[in-house]
Design an enzyme around this catalytic site. Structure first.
Site, PDB file in Angstrom:
ATOM      1  N   HIS A 114      47.616  41.476  42.645  1.00 44.69           N
ATOM      2  CA  HIS A 114      46.175  41.267  42.603  1.00 44.69           C
ATOM      3  C   HIS A 114      45.644  41.146  44.036  1.00 44.69           C
ATOM      4  O   HIS A 114      46.383  40.750  44.950  1.00 44.69           O
ATOM      5  CB  HIS A 114      45.843  39.990  41.819  1.00 44.69           C
ATOM      6  CG  HIS A 114      45.965  40.147  40.333  1.00 44.69           C
ATOM      7  ND1 HIS A 114      45.484  39.223  39.432  1.00 44.69           N
ATOM      8  CD2 HIS A 114      46.498  41.144  39.592  1.00 44.69           C
ATOM      9  CE1 HIS A 114      45.726  39.631  38.197  1.00 44.69           C
ATOM     10  NE2 HIS A 114      46.351  40.794  38.264  1.00 44.69           N
ATOM     11  N   GLU A 156      43.728  38.996  45.465  1.00 43.19           N
ATOM     12  CA  GLU A 156      43.819  37.660  46.069  1.00 43.19           C
ATOM     13  C   GLU A 156      45.236  37.366  46.567  1.00 43.19           C
ATOM     14  O   GLU A 156      45.416  36.745  47.628  1.00 43.19           O
ATOM     15  CB  GLU A 156      43.436  36.576  45.049  1.00 43.19           C
ATOM     16  CG  GLU A 156      42.037  36.685  44.476  1.00 43.19           C
ATOM     17  CD  GLU A 156      42.037  37.434  43.152  1.00 43.19           C
ATOM     18  OE1 GLU A 156      42.638  38.534  43.076  1.00 43.19           O
ATOM     19  OE2 GLU A 156      41.435  36.931  42.193  1.00 43.19           O
ATOM     20  N   CYS A 175      42.161  34.902  38.274  1.00 46.82           N
ATOM     21  CA  CYS A 175      42.914  34.616  37.041  1.00 46.82           C
ATOM     22  C   CYS A 175      43.779  33.373  37.252  1.00 46.82           C
ATOM     23  O   CYS A 175      43.791  32.777  38.336  1.00 46.82           O
ATOM     24  CB  CYS A 175      43.787  35.825  36.673  1.00 46.82           C
ATOM     25  SG  CYS A 175      45.216  36.047  37.754  1.00 46.82           S
ATOM     26  N   CYS A 193      46.244  33.760  40.256  1.00 47.96           N
ATOM     27  CA  CYS A 193      45.601  33.713  41.573  1.00 47.96           C
ATOM     28  C   CYS A 193      45.009  32.333  41.861  1.00 47.96           C
ATOM     29  O   CYS A 193      45.018  31.880  43.004  1.00 47.96           O
ATOM     30  CB  CYS A 193      44.540  34.800  41.669  1.00 47.96           C
ATOM     31  SG  CYS A 193      45.263  36.454  41.614  1.00 47.96           S
TER      32      CYS A 193
END
Lengths: 143, 143
Positions: free
Chosen positions: A53, A55, A83, A86
């Site tokens: 992801h 992040e 999410c 993260c």
């Protein structure tokens, strides 16, 4: 000049790059003293890795730049609410501020009753419409 | 022969390697068809990266081995209950089974009311005492 909108636009540009690569269009930047020290976009398909992801990559990259694992005096700008994974990573990082474009009611950490580090300030709703629309447009194109 | 204890012992060996490196001693392995396809231990200090938990590295490594991001028909053995970040990553991976050594009441995902993917079977308490003791011993040596 260095407003939240200013840096969120850069995060949004990262989301646009992801869109062009057929990745879920989420982008982020990490800023320290008004300087961008990391930028990233979602690469889960390209890297075949659910952990890739935006992040997660930005946290690793910013820590690498700083030479330390804690993102003190740093702000992460991300186009979509982080999410669970993260948000957990952001908690460990002790980052000072997280600025979120659009909320993610279903997958985001806020509705799971999770919190970030007690030191972390959270701001939501910066460029909300654009950040939300690009994700909706992406999934509409997939149907 | 291929019992949960058999593979947890391998995860525990990874935790021991972490201990020797002065890292919080947590280890894991990913197993597919009774074959270890990834092994990792916590490297947050060595890499200066809060995301370098054993599970995160093992998920990336296993997906790389399999050539796909979903860990279908895989089991992850980890010496300590995954944190919020790692539970989120395991959810995204859709892994079939997660076997946990010792519980982590404070930092683990279970007491945060988080769940893994609906398909994921969870087993706890394999080599619980050893897996818990090594972490306690580590933090005692730090005081």
């Amino acid at each position: 000049m260095f407003t939240d909108e200013y840096f969120m636009k850069m995060a949004f540009q990262e989301a646009e790059i992801a869109f062009e690569k057929d990745e879920v269009p989420i982008g982020c930047v990490v800023v320290s003293n008004n300087r961008v020290i990391a930028r990233a976009h979602n690469l889960t398909e390209t890297l075949n890795d659910v952990t890739a992801h935006a992040e997660m990559q930005a946290i690793t990259s910013a820590a690498n730049y700083l030479g330390g694992k804690y993102l003190i005096n740093c702000t992460l700008y991300v186009t979509l609410e982080p999410c669970v994974m993260c948000s957990g990573a952001l908690s460990w990082s002790q980052i000072s501020k997280v600025v979120i474009g659009a909320r993610d009611e279903q997958r985001g950490f806020i509705n799971k009753n999770l919190s970030l580090h007690p030191k972390t300030e959270i701001v939501t709703g910066i460029m909300e419409n654009e950040c939300s629309s690009i994700v909706k447009e992406f999934f509409k194109s997939k149907r």
